[in-house]
Design a protein around this motif. Structure first.
Motif, PDB file in Angstrom:
ATOM      1  N   SER A  34       0.827  -1.217   0.000  1.00  0.00           N
ATOM      2  CA  SER A  34       0.000   0.000   0.000  1.00  0.00           C
ATOM      3  C   SER A  34       0.859   1.264   0.000  1.00  0.00           C
ATOM      4  O   SER A  34       2.037   1.238   0.379  1.00  0.00           O
ATOM      5  CB  SER A  34      -0.908   0.005   1.224  1.00  0.00           C
ATOM      6  N   PHE A  35       0.226   2.369  -0.416  1.00  0.00           N
ATOM      7  CA  PHE A  35       0.901   3.670  -0.420  1.00  0.00           C
ATOM      8  C   PHE A  35       0.705   4.320   0.952  1.00  0.00           C
ATOM      9  O   PHE A  35      -0.379   4.241   1.537  1.00  0.00           O
ATOM     10  CB  PHE A  35       0.331   4.551  -1.526  1.00  0.00           C
ATOM     11  N   SER A  36       1.755   4.965   1.456  1.00  0.00           N
ATOM     12  CA  SER A  36       1.677   5.558   2.796  1.00  0.00           C
ATOM     13  C   SER A  36       1.313   7.037   2.764  1.00  0.00           C
ATOM     14  O   SER A  36       0.848   7.580   3.755  1.00  0.00           O
ATOM     15  CB  SER A  36       3.012   5.372   3.525  1.00  0.00           C
ATOM     16  N   SER A  37       1.539   7.686   1.629  1.00  0.00           N
ATOM     17  CA  SER A  37       1.280   9.128   1.533  1.00  0.00           C
ATOM     18  C   SER A  37       1.242   9.531   0.068  1.00  0.00           C
ATOM     19  O   SER A  37       1.556   8.719  -0.810  1.00  0.00           O
ATOM     20  CB  SER A  37       2.392   9.906   2.232  1.00  0.00           C
ATOM     21  N   LEU A  38       0.893  10.778  -0.186  1.00  0.00           N
ATOM     22  CA  LEU A  38       0.919  11.276  -1.565  1.00  0.00           C
ATOM     23  C   LEU A  38       2.336  11.236  -2.106  1.00  0.00           C
ATOM     24  O   LEU A  38       2.569  10.858  -3.260  1.00  0.00           O
ATOM     25  CB  LEU A  38       0.360  12.705  -1.617  1.00  0.00           C
ATOM     26  N   GLU A  39       3.305  11.608  -1.237  1.00  0.00           N
ATOM     27  CA  GLU A  39       4.713  11.608  -1.671  1.00  0.00           C
ATOM     28  C   GLU A  39       5.153  10.198  -2.060  1.00  0.00           C
ATOM     29  O   GLU A  39       5.812   9.999  -3.092  1.00  0.00           O
ATOM     30  CB  GLU A  39       5.600  12.144  -0.542  1.00  0.00           C
ATOM     31  N   ASP A  40       4.778   9.225  -1.227  1.00  0.00           N
ATOM     32  CA  ASP A  40       5.129   7.830  -1.508  1.00  0.00           C
ATOM     33  C   ASP A  40       4.515   7.383  -2.837  1.00  0.00           C
ATOM     34  O   ASP A  40       5.164   6.721  -3.655  1.00  0.00           O
ATOM     35  CB  ASP A  40       4.623   6.948  -0.357  1.00  0.00           C
ATOM     36  N   PHE A  41       3.270   7.788  -3.061  1.00  0.00           N
ATOM     37  CA  PHE A  41       2.575   7.433  -4.304  1.00  0.00           C
ATOM     38  C   PHE A  41       3.317   8.004  -5.513  1.00  0.00           C
ATOM     39  O   PHE A  41       3.558   7.308  -6.508  1.00  0.00           O
ATOM     40  CB  PHE A  41       1.140   7.973  -4.251  1.00  0.00           C
ATOM     41  N   LEU A  42       3.706   9.294  -5.426  1.00  0.00           N
ATOM     42  CA  LEU A  42       4.372   9.935  -6.562  1.00  0.00           C
ATOM     43  C   LEU A  42       5.773   9.388  -6.797  1.00  0.00           C
ATOM     44  O   LEU A  42       6.276   9.409  -7.926  1.00  0.00           O
ATOM     45  CB  LEU A  42       4.420  11.451  -6.346  1.00  0.00           C
ATOM     46  N   ASP A  43       6.417   8.882  -5.727  1.00  0.00           N
ATOM     47  CA  ASP A  43       7.736   8.266  -5.894  1.00  0.00           C
ATOM     48  C   ASP A  43       7.629   6.939  -6.653  1.00  0.00           C
ATOM     49  O   ASP A  43       8.569   6.533  -7.337  1.00  0.00           O
ATOM     50  CB  ASP A  43       8.375   7.989  -4.526  1.00  0.00           C
ATOM     51  N   ARG A  44       6.456   6.286  -6.550  1.00  0.00           N
ATOM     52  CA  ARG A  44       6.338   4.923  -7.074  1.00  0.00           C
ATOM     53  C   ARG A  44       5.516   4.798  -8.360  1.00  0.00           C
ATOM     54  O   ARG A  44       5.602   3.793  -9.056  1.00  0.00           O
ATOM     55  CB  ARG A  44       5.720   4.022  -5.985  1.00  0.00           C
ATOM     56  N   VAL A  45       4.687   5.795  -8.653  1.00  0.00           N
ATOM     57  CA  VAL A  45       3.795   5.705  -9.819  1.00  0.00           C
ATOM     58  C   VAL A  45       4.004   6.904 -10.730  1.00  0.00           C
ATOM     59  O   VAL A  45       3.920   8.052 -10.280  1.00  0.00           O
ATOM     60  CB  VAL A  45       2.308   5.640  -9.381  1.00  0.00           C
ATOM     61  N   PHE A  46       4.277   6.629 -12.008  1.00  0.00           N
ATOM     62  CA  PHE A  46       4.379   7.705 -12.987  1.00  0.00           C
ATOM     63  C   PHE A  46       2.965   8.163 -13.345  1.00  0.00           C
ATOM     64  O   PHE A  46       2.117   7.371 -13.750  1.00  0.00           O
ATOM     65  CB  PHE A  46       5.103   7.227 -14.240  1.00  0.00           C
ATOM     66  N   ILE A  47       2.692   9.457 -13.161  1.00  0.00           N
ATOM     67  CA  ILE A  47       1.347   9.975 -13.429  1.00  0.00           C
ATOM     68  C   ILE A  47       1.432  11.459 -13.767  1.00  0.00           C
ATOM     69  O   ILE A  47       2.262  12.188 -13.220  1.00  0.00           O
ATOM     70  CB  ILE A  47       0.423   9.745 -12.197  1.00  0.00           C
TER      71      ILE A  47
END
Length: 999
Positions: A785-798
């Motif tokens: 799971s993603f822990s934060s918005l920052e974590d999400f942006l580090d892991r998913v190109f969007i």
């Protein structure tokens, strides 16, 4: 003398049918004729079938072209030659390769090269089977050509494409449509020559009088050609003749399978079961249908081996052999199904087996059939030019502005007041309407032939990737090819997926489920009560408003009642007025004896003497009117629109009436019974077919009863049903679910349930790209799971616009941060430049931003959901500009019976219909403020004054009426209520004040 004739199956080129071609030939005293459509063989079989009626010897060929550029004409010397031509054409249609200038070395085909092409390609050597075609217009140039010396190789090739000027005009329009150009811009080379006409034989002979050898060569060529297909009543089936290689082995296997099936299906095998089985087996063997049953058995056995759900229905469901082979789950003994409906000695074609698979499993089963059997193809069908499509196409061809085309499509014009171009569109639209436009695929028909399917026609390769015939099911049956119907439906997908969802959401209960325990389901009082109270949302055939109304009126609480209801709802019964009569007789058992004719009551005691099923037509024709079973079946097929000959049907109709008169029936009775029979046209179900639907409905109802939330998630994941997705979401909420908008940590692409919490799938976010969805799910599955918005942006190109969709729908609510703040963060973290799509070696260091205090209102969230999902997750009544003046709902209808009521409803669905006099009226289903469903009707005077303007909340004033226990509101007036102003684009303080005042 005519070696090159086109019909309108030379798609978007030819202008008249194969029958009109034969009529034209007869008028011109032609006795031998070659049909050569351009890269198409659709008309071939019917051309051969109809030619003897016109005294013409039919010959088949193909006009091979690249676009409109002629290459050569292939003329079949015999059926083997036709097979060669179809093989050759099909290969080119499959891979889209160009037709070569020179024909291959055919063994049983004559090849004719057009004069112009011979000169253009400088062909100078011809084999024994090759000739040069000379048209009337070529005669002027022939004496000056080097080809004049090839006396044995010249034949008449006068193309036939038009009858008169009007045909040529229609042809030019078709060519402009095909090329997608204005008629004025159509290149000359895209048109045929206007002189491609048929002349009387003596005129043609006179034209070639200086070259008698050309006429002799042509005559010799025609005399060497002969083609035959058996269209007689005694024709043998052309389907795969044996399953195991010999009739004896097939018969032994069928008997063995039936013997093995008896203990599986029946706890006790009595004499009537054995007698029925012996009778069916004897007739199936006599009719040569053993392999047909075994092939269907093979298909369903493979489906079970793969764990695929299926339902076998159609007239074949009337068969105990089909029941024992597990092709169907309908017991013909329990339902007393009419054996003669599905097979009798007068009937040439085998029974229909419609085998439904889940829409997800059907492609795999189709592939299996193509892999398992040798000569297989999908059945084709023709898509014709329809009125609206013709207007749109011709509007473009004539250069009509889009707004003028749209005006014509409304139909609200006065012809004399239209401009010249609009009149032309309508005038020539009449010429094109009903002509074939392109080839398509039959809904589910598959042919498994004994001979190669190219024996009958060429095949093409539509996007589905399976070879498909160039003819339809009617001519297929005429020649003895009977289809296997392999269909896809979402209802089975719902059942299968619901079981999968139960397996992960309630694993301890999943082991106890036997979805095939139909006998147990039929006796379950909870399931039967759902049917009686019409709480069937999402349950296949029984969820529509009309079916819900009928179930309540009939108070259906058992399987046999549901079987009848499934067929009574069909338009045929309703149209004849017999639906109402059936309800009256059902509710008052003495009425049947009083109203029904004694013979009708004796024929159909279970349905109170009312025709409900297809086999009732056969029974009435056979027992009431004295027709034999073959004639009765002609009547039945005529009613379902599958008959070939209107004359044949008329003959049977005349005999029906004449026989009734001989029996001494009153004219009024004859007229009444015939009108009931005639009203069935195209709509009645076979009883076994209805029973199959009822079985599937019981399976769905079982899941809705005991696993309602899992089942509703499966319904949503399989595309819903009769209603919009939001109403299945609403129904799940009413059954105790908590509905959550999409979440990047909890949601999948489809809906997902955790206990009683349903997380909507990301598929509902209409503007979210599928590749973004895939990236999110893949990353979460691989790395958690993603822990934060920052974590999400580090892991998913969007990209920013895609990320903003997720933030606005609150897909990051697990962070506890307000979505306005998240949007600010996202904008600051993502530069306007496109980010490179690659994995990061080191996690970046994020700059801390100080954000102002930001808030999101519930009202703003509702409008975001409306925009992104298409519906909001709060009650739509919370969005009203004015608070409802009352709280009336479905619960209040009974106490307002025969009184007026003021009520608010959120629109679920509207059925627009017309009275016998053509006046519009509406039936509408709505949800009240408490989440319950109620029904309204707007009769013509009210429908003319008020109309529905899309989804939303309406306020009604009307009279509560009751019919057979079903309550509805006859609307007197109505008004659409306004929603509050969208706070995202309005004064927030004003919107909030309005919203808060209603709480």
């Amino acid at each position: 003398m005519y070696l090159n004739c086109h019909t309108y199956y030379s798609l978007r080129f030819g202008t008249f049918s194969e029958v009109e071609l034969l009529q034209l030939a007869q008028q011109n005293h032609v006795t031998q004729l070659v049909l050569t459509d351009i890269n198409n063989t659709s008309a071939g079989l019917n051309f051969v079938r109809k030619a003897p009626e016109f005294g013409i010897k039919p010959i088949l060929g193909i006009d091979f072209r690249n676009g409109t550029e002629p290459c050569f004409i292939g003329i079949a010397q015999n059926n083997e030659g036709y097979l060669e031509l179809n093989d050759f054409l099909s290969r080119h249609l499959y891979d889209g390769s160009k037709i070569p200038d020179r024909a291959p070395t055919f063994k049983n085909v004559f090849v004719v090269y057009p004069f112009e092409q011979v000169l253009l390609n400088e062909l100078d050597h011809f084999q024994d089977h090759e000739f040069v075609g000379i048209s009337i217009k070529d005669l002027r140039r022939l004496p000056f050509s080097k080809l004049a010396s090839l006396k044995t190789k010249l034949v008449v090739q006068q193309p036939v494409t038009f009858r008169y000027k009007q045909d040529f005009n229609a042809h030019r329009l078709l060519r402009a449509i095909d090329n997608n150009v204005l008629l004025s811009k159509l290149p000359k080379e895209e048109e045929a020559n206007e002189e491609e006409k048929m002349y009387p034989v003596q005129n043609l002979a006179a034209a070639f009088s200086e070259f008698p050898f050309i006429l002799e060569n042509t005559e010799k060529l025609l005399n060497k050609c002969s083609i035959h297909f058996d269209f007689s009543k005694d024709r043998k089936p052309q389907n795969l003749k044996t399953y195991l290689g010999s009739v004896e082995k097939d018969e032994q296997l069928l008997e063995k399978l039936c013997t093995e099936g008896l203990p599986y299906r029946y706890e006790e095998v009595n004499e009537s079961i054995n007698n029925r089985l012996d009778k069916e087996l004897d007739l199936i063997k006599k009719m040569g249908f053993v392999s047909y049953f075994l092939i269907n058995w093979d298909i369903v056995s493979e489906a079970r081996r793969r764990g695929f759900f299926y339902v076998g229905r159609g007239s074949g469901a009337n068969s105990i052999v089909a029941y024992l082979l597990r092709i169907t789950d309908v017991d013909p003994m329990e339902l007393d199904l009419y054996f003669e409906r599905f097979i009798n000695l007068y009937r040439a074609n085998p029974p229909d087996f419609d085998i439904d698979f889940s829409w997800r499993d059907r492609p795999a089963m189709t592939q299996y059939i193509f892999d398992r059997f040798e000569h297989v193809a999908l059945l084709g069908t023709y898509v014709t030019f329809k009125e609206r499509g013709v207007i749109r196409e011709l509007g473009k061809v004539f250069g009509l502005p889009p707004q003028d085309i749209d005006f014509l499509l409304t139909g609200r014009y006065v012809f004399d007041q239209l401009d010249h171009v609009s009149k032309l569109v309508l005038k020539y639209g009449g010429l094109l309407k009903g002509k074939p436009n392109y080839l398509s695929i039959h809904a589910g028909g598959i042919l498994i032939s004994d001979k190669p399917l190219h024996w009958f026609s060429a095949t093409h390769l539509p996007p589905k990737g399976f070879p498909t015939t160039q003819y339809d099911m009617v001519i297929a049956e005429d020649v003895g090819l009977y289809k296997f119907d392999i269909l896809g439906q979402r209802g089975l997908g719902k059942i299968k997926e619901a079981l999968d969802i139960v397996a992960y959401n309630q694993p301890e209960k999943h082991k106890e489920i036997d979805i095939h325990n139909i006998k147990g389901f039929k006796k379950d009082p909870k399931i039967n009560n759902l049917i009686k109270t019409a709480q069937c949302m999402g349950c296949f055939y029984v969820e529509s408003p009309a079916m819900r109304m009928l179930l309540k009126k009939l108070q259906v609480d058992n399987y046999l009642g549901l079987v009848a209801a499934s067929s009574i709802i069909r338009p045929g019964v309703a149209k004849s007025g017999m639906m109402r009569e059936y309800i009256l007789r059902h509710r008052n058992k003495g009425r049947a004896e009083e109203k029904a004719h004694p013979i009708m009551l004796k024929i159909m005691p279970d349905t109170y003497g009312v025709m409900v099923y297809q086999e009732d037509v056969i029974k009435v024709a056979h027992h009431f009117a004295g027709l034999d079973l073959g004639e009765a079946d002609v009547l039945r097929r005529g009613m379902s629109g599958k008959f070939r000959s209107r004359a044949e049907f008329q003959k049977v109709q005349d005999k029906f009436i004449a026989n009734c008169r001989k029996k001494g029936y009153a004219e009024s009775l004859i007229s009444e019974i015939w009108n009931q029979v005639a009203s069935f046209a195209g709509y009645a179900f076979a009883k076994g077919h209805s029973a199959s639907y009822a079985v599937e409905s019981y399976q769905s109802l079982f899941l809705r009863t005991y696993f309602p939330l899992e089942y509703m998630v499966a319904v949503l994941n399989n595309g819903g049903g009769f209603y919009r997705s939001e109403f299945y979401v609403h129904d799940a909420r009413m059954m105790g679910a908590t509905i959550h908008p999409p979440c990047v940590n909890k949601s999948m692409d489809v809906n997902r349930i955790y206990g009683t919490h349903i997380y909507l799938g990301m598929m509902y976010l209409r503007d979210l790209e599928s590749r973004v969805m895939e990236r999110i799910l893949k990353e979460r599955i691989l790395n958690g799971s993603f822990s934060s918005l920052e974590d999400f942006l580090d892991r998913v190109f969007i990209r920013m616009e895609q990320l903003s969709i997720l933030i606005r729908i609150d897909a990051f609510r697990f962070t506890g941060i307000n979505k306005h703040e998240l949007l600010w963060k996202a904008h600051l973290m993502l530069s306007k430049n496109d980010r490179l799509e690659h994995p990061k070696l080191f996690p970046p260091r994020h700059q801390k931003f100080k954000m102002p205090q930001l808030n999101t209102t519930a009202l703003e969230t509702a409008f975001e959901q409306l925009e992104l999902l298409g519906f909001c997750l709060c009650s739509p009544f919370e969005l009203l500009e004015e608070t409802p003046k009352n709280t009336n709902g479905q619960k209040d209808l009974e106490r307002h019976l025969n009184k007026h009521i003021d009520i608010y409803g959120y629109l679920v669905t509207v059925k627009n219909t017309s009275t016998h006099h053509g006046k519009r009226m509406h039936f509408a289903t709505l949800v009240d403020q408490h989440g319950e469903v109620f029904d309204t009707v707007l009769f013509p005077p009210v429908a003319a004054k008020y109309y529905f303007r899309g989804k939303g909340i309406y306020r009604f004033y009307g009279k509560v009426v009751e019919e057979f226990g079903f309550l509805s509101i006859e609307v007197i007036k109505m008004k659409k209520e306004n929603y509050i102003q969208d706070p995202r684009y309005a004064d927030m303080r004003t919107s909030k004040k309005l919203f808060d005042s209603k709480k």
